[in-house]
Design a protein around this motif. Sequence first.
Motif, PDB file in Angstrom:
ATOM      1  N   GLY A  91      40.101 -42.643 -51.194  1.00 27.57           N
ATOM      2  CA  GLY A  91      39.568 -43.976 -50.929  1.00 27.57           C
ATOM      3  C   GLY A  91      39.250 -44.245 -49.478  1.00 27.57           C
ATOM      4  N   GLU A  92      40.067 -43.712 -48.555  1.00 22.27           N
ATOM      5  CA  GLU A  92      39.828 -43.962 -47.138  1.00 22.27           C
ATOM      6  C   GLU A  92      38.530 -43.322 -46.671  1.00 22.27           C
ATOM      7  N   ILE A  93      38.151 -42.226 -47.283  1.00 27.86           N
ATOM      8  CA  ILE A  93      36.896 -41.562 -46.918  1.00 27.86           C
ATOM      9  C   ILE A  93      35.716 -42.422 -47.347  1.00 27.86           C
ATOM     10  N   VAL A  94      35.765 -42.919 -48.574  1.00 28.28           N
ATOM     11  CA  VAL A  94      34.682 -43.764 -49.073  1.00 28.28           C
ATOM     12  C   VAL A  94      34.590 -45.036 -48.229  1.00 28.28           C
ATOM     13  N   ASP A  95      35.736 -45.609 -47.884  1.00 25.63           N
ATOM     14  CA  ASP A  95      35.742 -46.788 -47.016  1.00 25.63           C
ATOM     15  C   ASP A  95      35.081 -46.477 -45.676  1.00 25.63           C
ATOM     16  N   GLY A  96      35.397 -45.309 -45.119  1.00 25.48           N
ATOM     17  CA  GLY A  96      34.834 -44.930 -43.836  1.00 25.48           C
ATOM     18  C   GLY A  96      33.324 -44.791 -43.890  1.00 25.48           C
ATOM     19  N   LEU A  97      32.825 -44.137 -44.936  1.00 28.86           N
ATOM     20  CA  LEU A  97      31.384 -43.957 -45.075  1.00 28.86           C
ATOM     21  C   LEU A  97      30.696 -45.301 -45.305  1.00 28.86           C
ATOM     22  N   ALA A  98      31.299 -46.148 -46.132  1.00 30.94           N
ATOM     23  CA  ALA A  98      30.710 -47.464 -46.386  1.00 30.94           C
ATOM     24  C   ALA A  98      30.625 -48.272 -45.098  1.00 30.94           C
ATOM     25  N   GLY A  99      31.667 -48.179 -44.270  1.00 29.62           N
ATOM     26  CA  GLY A  99      31.661 -48.903 -43.005  1.00 29.62           C
ATOM     27  C   GLY A  99      30.574 -48.417 -42.060  1.00 29.62           C
ATOM     28  N   MET A 100      30.358 -47.106 -42.020  1.00 28.48           N
ATOM     29  CA  MET A 100      29.299 -46.548 -41.165  1.00 28.48           C
ATOM     30  C   MET A 100      27.924 -47.052 -41.590  1.00 28.48           C
ATOM     31  N   LEU A 101      27.703 -47.089 -42.899  1.00 27.67           N
ATOM     32  CA  LEU A 101      26.405 -47.532 -43.402  1.00 27.67           C
ATOM     33  C   LEU A 101      26.199 -49.024 -43.163  1.00 27.67           C
ATOM     34  N   SER A 102      27.245 -49.802 -43.392  1.00 25.11           N
ATOM     35  CA  SER A 102      27.145 -51.245 -43.167  1.00 25.11           C
ATOM     36  C   SER A 102      26.869 -51.555 -41.701  1.00 25.11           C
ATOM     37  N   ALA A 103      27.466 -50.758 -40.809  1.00 18.26           N
ATOM     38  CA  ALA A 103      27.247 -50.968 -39.376  1.00 18.26           C
ATOM     39  C   ALA A 103      25.800 -50.727 -38.975  1.00 18.26           C
ATOM     40  N   ARG A 104      25.050 -50.033 -39.812  1.00 18.46           N
ATOM     41  CA  ARG A 104      23.626 -49.784 -39.567  1.00 18.46           C
ATOM     42  C   ARG A 104      22.750 -50.698 -40.413  1.00 18.46           C
ATOM     43  N   ASN A 105      23.327 -51.829 -40.791  1.00 16.91           N
ATOM     44  CA  ASN A 105      22.600 -52.890 -41.503  1.00 16.91           C
ATOM     45  C   ASN A 105      22.067 -52.443 -42.858  1.00 16.91           C
ATOM     46  N   LEU A 106      22.794 -51.540 -43.501  1.00 21.99           N
ATOM     47  CA  LEU A 106      22.463 -51.138 -44.860  1.00 21.99           C
ATOM     48  C   LEU A 106      23.463 -51.764 -45.815  1.00 21.99           C
ATOM     49  N   SER A 107      22.985 -52.383 -46.869  1.00 18.06           N
ATOM     50  CA  SER A 107      23.895 -52.935 -47.867  1.00 18.06           C
ATOM     51  C   SER A 107      24.430 -51.808 -48.743  1.00 18.06           C
TER      52      SER A 107
END
Length: 298
Positions: free
Chosen positions: A203-219
């Motif tokens: 789960g922490e990996i998926v959270d990390g990837l989701a955070g990276m994408l969100s930081a680049r203004n991707l939903s």
Amino acid sequence: MIFGPSLDAEPCLSSAFSLQESAQPVAPLILASPHSGRRYPALFLRQSRLDLLSLRRSEDAYVDLLFRAAPQLGIPLICAEFPRAYCDVNRYAWELDPGMFRERLPQGALTNTAKVRSGLGMMARIAGPGKGIYRHQLPLSEAHARIATCWLPYHEALEALIARCRARFGVCLMLDLHSMPTLPHLRLPDIVLGDLHGTSCGGEIVDGLAGMLSARNLSVGRNRPYAGGYITARHGCPSDNVHVIQVEIGRNLYLDELSLEPSPGFAAVQTTIEALLPDLVLLAQKLVKSPACVSPNL
């Protein structure tokens, strides 16, 4: 940069996949694109009643090119060369519609799965609603040939990559790269991350990837409507330190979905992904330092 399909002069594919990897990989990270293949065998085109553009609508068109900078950073990138309509490696090898063949399928074939019923087995029966691909039933030898020349080589190469990654780093993170069409009845985020509802990746990996994408203004969404397929289920095993995430990228971000030509947004998405790659390396490198922190229960 050259876009568009490649038509094989011979009925067989000369190479099932392309693989770019470094002798010195920088992180326990693998990128895989199983559905972006654009090499259409001549025999397949003769067997089909559909035009090439109709067949191509099932491609995850140009996903391989979106990630083409990865090998320059020491990240292995494997891409199927054959098209998804010809052989779908995100299905079990013998997940097939028996009505497509003249002879009986072998014992153990999966003939009544949801994907088969919808026409999308390992060899697709349709290329869109009401668009049957084949003019006639096929000999069973056709299924054997596609498994031997496409399905098996791709999965064997993927398994070898994972094994080398684990031998070097003790852990592996694989991103299974796809694209998703616009659905008129459903508003989708820009990216959907699938981890089979928490079973194919920590789960922490998926959270990390989701955070990276969100930081680049991707939903970013998770598991709906794409939780993962055969590849995610077969190779994702967090308890064995192999983590797999299916990544679905909205085609509307980078593709003209009618012509299947790159849209004006293609360069921007490619640039965003290139900027994301170093962060993916760091995310994967953290697993080497503390693989125990990414158990499947997180």
